[in-house]
Design a protein around this motif. Structure first.
Motif, mmCIF file in Angstrom:
data_model
loop_
_atom_site.group_PDB
_atom_site.id
_atom_site.type_symbol
_atom_site.label_atom_id
_atom_site.label_comp_id
_atom_site.label_asym_id
_atom_site.label_seq_id
_atom_site.Cartn_x
_atom_site.Cartn_y
_atom_site.Cartn_z
ATOM 1 N N GLY A 46 0.848 -1.193 0.000
ATOM 2 C CA GLY A 46 0.000 0.000 0.000
ATOM 3 C C GLY A 46 0.875 1.232 0.000
ATOM 4 N N PHE A 47 0.268 2.355 -0.274
ATOM 5 C CA PHE A 47 1.018 3.608 -0.406
ATOM 6 C C PHE A 47 1.843 3.919 0.842
ATOM 7 N N VAL A 48 1.232 3.796 2.027
ATOM 8 C CA VAL A 48 1.938 4.148 3.269
ATOM 9 C C VAL A 48 3.150 3.238 3.473
ATOM 10 N N ASN A 49 2.961 1.937 3.299
ATOM 11 C CA ASN A 49 4.087 1.009 3.475
ATOM 12 C C ASN A 49 5.178 1.251 2.444
ATOM 13 N N LEU A 50 4.799 1.516 1.199
ATOM 14 C CA LEU A 50 5.810 1.747 0.163
ATOM 15 C C LEU A 50 6.598 3.029 0.440
ATOM 16 N N LEU A 51 5.898 4.100 0.782
ATOM 17 C CA LEU A 51 6.574 5.371 1.056
ATOM 18 C C LEU A 51 7.415 5.287 2.326
ATOM 19 N N LEU A 52 6.797 4.827 3.418
ATOM 20 C CA LEU A 52 7.511 4.738 4.689
ATOM 21 C C LEU A 52 8.669 3.739 4.599
ATOM 22 N N GLY A 53 8.446 2.625 3.892
ATOM 23 C CA GLY A 53 9.500 1.633 3.725
ATOM 24 C C GLY A 53 10.702 2.177 2.974
ATOM 25 N N THR A 54 10.437 2.954 1.933
ATOM 26 C CA THR A 54 11.535 3.551 1.168
ATOM 27 C C THR A 54 12.294 4.561 2.023
ATOM 28 N N LEU A 55 11.561 5.389 2.756
ATOM 29 C CA LEU A 55 12.211 6.389 3.617
ATOM 30 C C LEU A 55 13.001 5.727 4.748
ATOM 31 N N LEU A 56 12.417 4.712 5.371
ATOM 32 C CA LEU A 56 13.126 4.021 6.457
ATOM 33 C C LEU A 56 14.376 3.314 5.937
ATOM 34 N N PHE A 57 14.232 2.607 4.822
ATOM 35 C CA PHE A 57 15.398 1.907 4.277
ATOM 36 C C PHE A 57 16.524 2.885 3.952
ATOM 37 N N ARG A 58 16.213 3.971 3.272
ATOM 38 C CA ARG A 58 17.261 4.943 2.914
ATOM 39 C C ARG A 58 17.886 5.542 4.176
ATOM 40 N N THR A 59 17.078 5.790 5.194
ATOM 41 C CA THR A 59 17.602 6.344 6.451
ATOM 42 C C THR A 59 18.609 5.389 7.083
ATOM 43 N N PHE A 60 18.237 4.111 7.206
ATOM 44 C CA PHE A 60 19.155 3.140 7.801
ATOM 45 C C PHE A 60 20.376 2.896 6.912
ATOM 46 N N ASP A 61 20.182 2.927 5.601
ATOM 47 C CA ASP A 61 21.299 2.705 4.685
ATOM 48 C C ASP A 61 22.314 3.846 4.758
ATOM 49 N N ILE A 62 21.840 5.049 4.938
ATOM 50 C CA ILE A 62 22.732 6.215 5.015
ATOM 51 C C ILE A 62 23.322 6.351 6.431
ATOM 52 N N TRP A 63 22.492 6.237 7.442
ATOM 53 C CA TRP A 63 22.892 6.411 8.844
ATOM 54 C C TRP A 63 23.791 5.272 9.311
ATOM 55 N N LYS A 64 23.472 4.036 8.946
ATOM 56 C CA LYS A 64 24.229 2.831 9.267
ATOM 57 C C LYS A 64 24.434 2.636 10.773
ATOM 58 N N PRO A 65 23.331 2.509 11.537
ATOM 59 C CA PRO A 65 23.485 2.241 12.969
ATOM 60 C C PRO A 65 24.100 0.857 13.189
ATOM 61 N N PHE A 66 24.585 0.639 14.399
ATOM 62 C CA PHE A 66 25.237 -0.625 14.756
ATOM 63 C C PHE A 66 24.290 -1.784 14.489
ATOM 64 N N PRO A 67 24.789 -2.861 13.954
ATOM 65 C CA PRO A 67 26.117 -3.169 13.438
ATOM 66 C C PRO A 67 26.217 -3.031 11.910
#
Length: 155
Positions: free
Chosen positions: A97-118
């Motif tokens: 759905g729209f919310v999952n697709l948008l939020l999923g893309t934003l969350l993934f990019r955030t974790f990919d850029i931020w790279k929290p442990f580990p």
């Protein structure tokens, strides 16, 4: 020929060569392709979804290692097949759905850029594994948050 094919695959059809934010472009392209696949059948079978993530991950390890060797860089920016695998993993076992697709893309990019442990530690793995592994874990983190959001919205 092998080098050109590896570059074509690892850069997701040369998306990784677009100036600016190739990882973000690859994530958006993956989300759009995922949505189009869903729209064509109105469902995504979890077995096929997981199989696609695994296949892309294996191909990604091989092709990103080849591109890395040829470029002399440990994690060339033009390699974006890792974003495809991580982005797809983000949507595993979730309603499309729209919310999952948008939020999923934003969350993934955030974790990919931020790279929290580990996540950052995984980049040190060699031979293409590190290139893929950090994005796969970013996808797991994004998926877990989306699972919690979806669970919270149900109850």
């Amino acid at each position: 020929m092998k080098n050109k094919l590896s570059l074509l695959i690892a850069s997701m059809g040369y998306i990784g060569m677009i100036p600016g934010a190739p990882g973000t472009y690859a994530s958006i392209a993956t989300t759009l392709l995922f949505f189009l696949a869903y729209r064509s059948s109105h469902r995504i079978l979890p077995e096929l979804h997981l199989s696609a993530v695994c296949l892309i991950s294996v191909i990604g390890v091989l092709t990103s290692a080849e591109v890395s060797r040829n470029s002399g860089l440990e994690d060339p920016q033009l390699v974006v097949i890792d974003e495809a695998a991580g982005q797809l993993l983000t949507f595993l076992f979730l309603p499309v759905g729209f919310v999952n697709l948008l939020l999923g893309t934003l969350l993934f990019r955030t974790f990919d850029i931020w790279k929290p442990f580990p996540i950052r530690k995984l980049e040190a793995l060699k031979n293409g594994v590190g290139i893929m592994a950090d994005d796969l874990l970013a996808g797991v983190y994004a998926n877990l948050i989306l699972q919690a959001v979806n669970w919270g919205m149900r109850g």
